[in-house]
Design a protein around this motif. Structure first.
Motif, mmCIF file in Angstrom:
data_model
loop_
_atom_site.group_PDB
_atom_site.id
_atom_site.type_symbol
_atom_site.label_atom_id
_atom_site.label_comp_id
_atom_site.label_asym_id
_atom_site.label_seq_id
_atom_site.Cartn_x
_atom_site.Cartn_y
_atom_site.Cartn_z
ATOM 1 N N ASP A 204 7.054 0.853 5.512
ATOM 2 C CA ASP A 204 7.664 1.060 4.193
ATOM 3 C C ASP A 204 8.081 2.516 4.017
ATOM 4 O O ASP A 204 9.141 2.799 3.451
ATOM 5 N N SER A 205 7.254 3.441 4.484
ATOM 6 C CA SER A 205 7.578 4.867 4.328
ATOM 7 C C SER A 205 8.875 5.203 5.053
ATOM 8 O O SER A 205 9.667 6.018 4.563
ATOM 9 N N LYS A 206 9.107 4.579 6.187
ATOM 10 C CA LYS A 206 10.352 4.821 6.927
ATOM 11 C C LYS A 206 11.552 4.345 6.121
ATOM 12 O O LYS A 206 12.551 5.066 5.997
ATOM 13 N N LYS A 207 11.466 3.156 5.563
ATOM 14 C CA LYS A 207 12.563 2.618 4.750
ATOM 15 C C LYS A 207 12.790 3.472 3.501
ATOM 16 O O LYS A 207 13.933 3.754 3.128
ATOM 17 N N MET A 208 11.694 3.853 2.858
ATOM 18 C CA MET A 208 11.787 4.624 1.614
ATOM 19 C C MET A 208 12.528 5.944 1.830
ATOM 20 O O MET A 208 13.426 6.293 1.056
ATOM 21 N N VAL A 209 12.160 6.681 2.866
ATOM 22 C CA VAL A 209 12.771 7.994 3.075
ATOM 23 C C VAL A 209 14.210 7.874 3.558
ATOM 24 O O VAL A 209 15.060 8.699 3.204
ATOM 25 N N LYS A 210 14.518 6.841 4.305
ATOM 26 C CA LYS A 210 15.914 6.648 4.726
ATOM 27 C C LYS A 210 16.795 6.341 3.510
ATOM 28 O O LYS A 210 17.902 6.883 3.384
#
Length: 175
Positions: A103-109
Motif C-alpha cells: 500500500d505504501s508503494k501505491k500511496m507514494v506513487k
C-alpha cells in the motif's frame, strides 16, 4: 543539477529523483525490501520511508489547496512548527505502523503524481518569485515543492542505500 530555480528544472529533478528512487527499490531483493533498518530510530524499513514521503506530499497538497481557497493555513499543521516537526515525523511514523508495504508503494506513487500535477499548474513566476503568495511567507512556493520532492527523494535514496549496504554487509558476515 543543483537546487532547482525554475519550474522546468524542478519538474525534471523531482521526476528524475523519483525515478532513481524506484530504480533503486526495484534493484533490491525481496529480503532487502522487507528488511529492517539497523541504523535508525524512526524509519525502520522501506515502508516507513515511503509513507514519510507520502505524508509530506499530503502536507504540500493540503496546504496549497487550503490557501488557494482562501483558508489561510501554515504549511505544518498545529501544534507543529519548524522547531518541532521532528515530533510530527514520529507521529507520522506511528500512524502508519499497520500500513502494508504494498500500500505504501501505491500511496507514494499516486501522491507524487498529484504533486507533479500541482507543480505543473503554476507558472515559473508563481513557483520561484517570492511574495507572489502571502501565505508562503519569505519563501517562494517552489522552495516548498523542492523540499517535498527532489530534496526529500535524495534523503530517501541515501537512507535506502545505507540500508542496502548494511544489509549486505551483515549477510556477508553470516557466511
Amino acid at each position: 543539477m543543483g537546487r532547482p530555480t525554475t519550474k522546468a528544472d524542478l519538474l525534471e529533478l523531482a521526476n528524475g529523483n523519483f525515478t532513481k528512487l524506484w530504480n533503486l527499490i526495484d534493484s533490491m531483493s525481496n529480503e532487502e525490501q522487507m528488511g529492517t533498518f539497523i541504523f535508525d530510530d524512526r524509519d525502520r524499513n522501506l515502508r516507513d520511508v515511503l509513507v514519510h514521503l507520502y505524508e509530506w506530499h499530503q502536507l504540500l497538497l493540503k496546504w496549497v489547496a487550503n490557501n488557494m481557497d482562501g483558508n489561510l493555513k501554515p504549511f505544518l499543521p498545529a501544534p507543529y512548527n519548524w522547531k518541532s516537526y521532528p515530533t510530527m515525523n514520529v507521529e507520522i511514523w506511528k500512524s502508519h505502523q499497520s500500513t502494508p508495504y504494498e500500500d505504501s508503494k501505491k500511496m507514494v506513487k499516486e501522491s507524487h503524481s498529484k504533486v507533479i500535477a500541482l507543480i505543473d499548474s503554476f507558472t515559473n513566476e508563481e513557483l520561484f518569485s517570492k511574495k507572489i503568495f502571502s501565505w508562503t511567507g519569505t519563501n517562494a512556493l517552489g522552495s516548498y515543492c523542492v523540499s517535498t520532492t527532489s530534496s526529500h527523494y535524495d534523503w530517501a535514496i541515501k537512507k535506502i542505500k545505507n540500508h542496502i549496504k548494511t544489509f549486505r554487509d551483515k549477510e556477508k558476515e553470516k557466511k
